[in-house]
Design a protein around this motif. Structure first.
Motif, PDB file in Angstrom:
ATOM      1  N   ASP A 121       0.834  -1.210   0.000  1.00  0.00           N
ATOM      2  CA  ASP A 121       0.000   0.000   0.000  1.00  0.00           C
ATOM      3  C   ASP A 121       0.870   1.262   0.000  1.00  0.00           C
ATOM      4  N   ASP A 122       1.951   1.241   0.782  1.00  0.00           N
ATOM      5  CA  ASP A 122       2.871   2.389   0.817  1.00  0.00           C
ATOM      6  C   ASP A 122       3.528   2.603  -0.546  1.00  0.00           C
ATOM      7  N   LEU A 123       3.922   1.514  -1.191  1.00  0.00           N
ATOM      8  CA  LEU A 123       4.530   1.621  -2.520  1.00  0.00           C
ATOM      9  C   LEU A 123       3.536   2.141  -3.548  1.00  0.00           C
ATOM     10  N   ARG A 124       2.298   1.668  -3.478  1.00  0.00           N
ATOM     11  CA  ARG A 124       1.277   2.156  -4.414  1.00  0.00           C
ATOM     12  C   ARG A 124       0.986   3.649  -4.176  1.00  0.00           C
ATOM     13  N   GLU A 173      -1.756   5.270 -16.955  1.00  0.00           N
ATOM     14  CA  GLU A 173      -0.623   4.684 -16.249  1.00  0.00           C
ATOM     15  C   GLU A 173      -0.974   3.312 -15.690  1.00  0.00           C
ATOM     16  N   GLN A 174       0.026   2.438 -15.672  1.00  0.00           N
ATOM     17  CA  GLN A 174      -0.143   1.087 -15.153  1.00  0.00           C
ATOM     18  C   GLN A 174       1.093   0.699 -14.358  1.00  0.00           C
ATOM     19  N   VAL A 175       0.879  -0.043 -13.296  1.00  0.00           N
ATOM     20  CA  VAL A 175       1.976  -0.678 -12.575  1.00  0.00           C
ATOM     21  C   VAL A 175       2.096  -2.083 -13.146  1.00  0.00           C
ATOM     22  N   LEU A 176       3.218  -2.384 -13.765  1.00  0.00           N
ATOM     23  CA  LEU A 176       3.422  -3.673 -14.415  1.00  0.00           C
ATOM     24  C   LEU A 176       4.123  -4.686 -13.512  1.00  0.00           C
ATOM     25  N   LEU A 177       4.966  -4.199 -12.612  1.00  0.00           N
ATOM     26  CA  LEU A 177       5.729  -5.076 -11.720  1.00  0.00           C
ATOM     27  C   LEU A 177       6.036  -4.322 -10.444  1.00  0.00           C
ATOM     28  N   LEU A 178       5.859  -4.989  -9.346  1.00  0.00           N
ATOM     29  CA  LEU A 178       6.222  -4.432  -8.049  1.00  0.00           C
ATOM     30  C   LEU A 178       6.965  -5.535  -7.309  1.00  0.00           C
ATOM     31  N   ASP A 179       8.286  -5.420  -7.237  1.00  0.00           N
ATOM     32  CA  ASP A 179       9.135  -6.449  -6.646  1.00  0.00           C
ATOM     33  C   ASP A 179       9.797  -5.888  -5.388  1.00  0.00           C
ATOM     34  N   VAL A 180       9.400  -6.414  -4.243  1.00  0.00           N
ATOM     35  CA  VAL A 180       9.941  -5.963  -2.969  1.00  0.00           C
ATOM     36  C   VAL A 180      11.193  -6.783  -2.666  1.00  0.00           C
ATOM     37  N   SER A 195      13.359  -5.986  -0.093  1.00  0.00           N
ATOM     38  CA  SER A 195      13.487  -5.997   1.369  1.00  0.00           C
ATOM     39  C   SER A 195      12.497  -4.962   1.887  1.00  0.00           C
ATOM     40  N   PRO A 196      12.355  -4.825   3.190  1.00  0.00           N
ATOM     41  CA  PRO A 196      11.444  -3.790   3.700  1.00  0.00           C
ATOM     42  C   PRO A 196      11.856  -2.365   3.333  1.00  0.00           C
ATOM     43  N   THR A 197      13.088  -2.195   2.821  1.00  0.00           N
ATOM     44  CA  THR A 197      13.558  -0.850   2.485  1.00  0.00           C
ATOM     45  C   THR A 197      13.976  -0.689   1.022  1.00  0.00           C
ATOM     46  N   MET A 198      13.776  -1.733   0.200  1.00  0.00           N
ATOM     47  CA  MET A 198      14.163  -1.628  -1.207  1.00  0.00           C
ATOM     48  C   MET A 198      13.130  -2.319  -2.085  1.00  0.00           C
ATOM     49  N   ALA A 199      12.876  -1.706  -3.249  1.00  0.00           N
ATOM     50  CA  ALA A 199      11.919  -2.287  -4.191  1.00  0.00           C
ATOM     51  C   ALA A 199      12.297  -1.880  -5.610  1.00  0.00           C
ATOM     52  N   LEU A 200      11.857  -2.712  -6.547  1.00  0.00           N
ATOM     53  CA  LEU A 200      11.997  -2.429  -7.965  1.00  0.00           C
ATOM     54  C   LEU A 200      10.596  -2.384  -8.546  1.00  0.00           C
ATOM     55  N   VAL A 201      10.306  -1.334  -9.306  1.00  0.00           N
ATOM     56  CA  VAL A 201       8.973  -1.161  -9.870  1.00  0.00           C
ATOM     57  C   VAL A 201       9.110  -0.913 -11.367  1.00  0.00           C
ATOM     58  N   LYS A 202       8.207  -1.532 -12.134  1.00  0.00           N
ATOM     59  CA  LYS A 202       8.125  -1.277 -13.573  1.00  0.00           C
ATOM     60  C   LYS A 202       6.752  -0.697 -13.850  1.00  0.00           C
ATOM     61  N   LEU A 220      12.026   1.649 -11.912  1.00  0.00           N
ATOM     62  CA  LEU A 220      12.379   2.538 -10.802  1.00  0.00           C
ATOM     63  C   LEU A 220      13.009   1.733  -9.674  1.00  0.00           C
ATOM     64  N   ASN A 221      14.197   2.130  -9.269  1.00  0.00           N
ATOM     65  CA  ASN A 221      14.845   1.536  -8.105  1.00  0.00           C
ATOM     66  C   ASN A 221      14.524   2.426  -6.913  1.00  0.00           C
ATOM     67  N   LEU A 222      13.786   1.862  -5.971  1.00  0.00           N
ATOM     68  CA  LEU A 222      13.303   2.621  -4.820  1.00  0.00           C
ATOM     69  C   LEU A 222      13.988   2.163  -3.543  1.00  0.00           C
ATOM     70  N   MET A 223      14.181   3.120  -2.645  1.00  0.00           N
ATOM     71  CA  MET A 223      14.636   2.806  -1.293  1.00  0.00           C
ATOM     72  C   MET A 223      13.825   3.633  -0.308  1.00  0.00           C
ATOM     73  N   HIS A 224      13.563   3.017   0.820  1.00  0.00           N
ATOM     74  CA  HIS A 224      12.887   3.713   1.910  1.00  0.00           C
ATOM     75  C   HIS A 224      13.976   4.294   2.796  1.00  0.00           C
ATOM     76  N   HIS A 225      14.021   5.611   2.841  1.00  0.00           N
ATOM     77  CA  HIS A 225      15.087   6.310   3.562  1.00  0.00           C
ATOM     78  C   HIS A 225      14.516   7.620   4.074  1.00  0.00           C
ATOM     79  N   GLU A 226      14.956   8.029   5.237  1.00  0.00           N
ATOM     80  CA  GLU A 226      14.494   9.284   5.836  1.00  0.00           C
ATOM     81  C   GLU A 226      12.971   9.305   5.965  1.00  0.00           C
ATOM     82  N   GLY A 227      12.401   8.132   6.259  1.00  0.00           N
ATOM     83  CA  GLY A 227      10.974   8.043   6.538  1.00  0.00           C
ATOM     84  C   GLY A 227      10.060   7.947   5.335  1.00  0.00           C
ATOM     85  N   ARG A 228      10.633   7.794   4.121  1.00  0.00           N
ATOM     86  CA  ARG A 228       9.762   7.702   2.943  1.00  0.00           C
ATOM     87  C   ARG A 228      10.469   6.973   1.803  1.00  0.00           C
ATOM     88  N   TRP A 229       9.655   6.524   0.844  1.00  0.00           N
ATOM     89  CA  TRP A 229      10.167   5.918  -0.375  1.00  0.00           C
ATOM     90  C   TRP A 229      10.646   7.012  -1.314  1.00  0.00           C
TER      91      TRP A 229
END
Length: 123
Positions: free
Chosen positions: A4-7, A70-77, A79-86, A100-109
């Protein structure tokens, strides 16, 4: 909850690309983020500051009357602080795919790296 946070983050990402809200831009893209692509056989590397200036200096798709798609095609978690999204989205008259290479840092993605490619035309 993590999904939900990633979405929710992706909703902000799509908003940034459509409206070019620069305050939201700064919350979505980490200041050390780099964007990569290949266009016409040439490697394109855009550091955050270059990309930010480019976005800030152009008319937004929303103000130009371009519709959202827009569409989310892939959401690959990873770890709790890293994700890859297509994602696939319309940007002006282009259909784009972004990894998109995402990291959760400083309280947010945030986006730390983005690979993007034009995969088609919306017209």
């Amino acid at each position: 909850m993590l999904i939900d946070d990633l979405r929710a983050f992706l909703a902000d990402y799509f908003d940034v690309l459509q409206t070019q809200d620069m305050a939201l831009f700064d919350r979505v893209f980490h200041k050390d983020c780099v964007l990569y692509s290949q266009q016409d056989g040439q490697l394109v590397v855009r550091p955050y500051a270059v990309y930010r200036e480019m976005v800030q200096g152009r008319q937004s798709p929303a103000s130009g009357g371009y519709p959202r798609d827009e569409q989310v095609l892939l959401l690959d978690v990873l770890s709790p602080t890293m994700a890859l999204v297509k994602v696939r989205l319309r940007l002006f008259d282009n259909i784009m795919e972004d990894h998109l290479n995402l990291m959760h840092h400083e309280g947010r993605w945030m986006i730390y790296a983005k690979h993007f490619s034009r995969v088609g035309s919306a017209v």
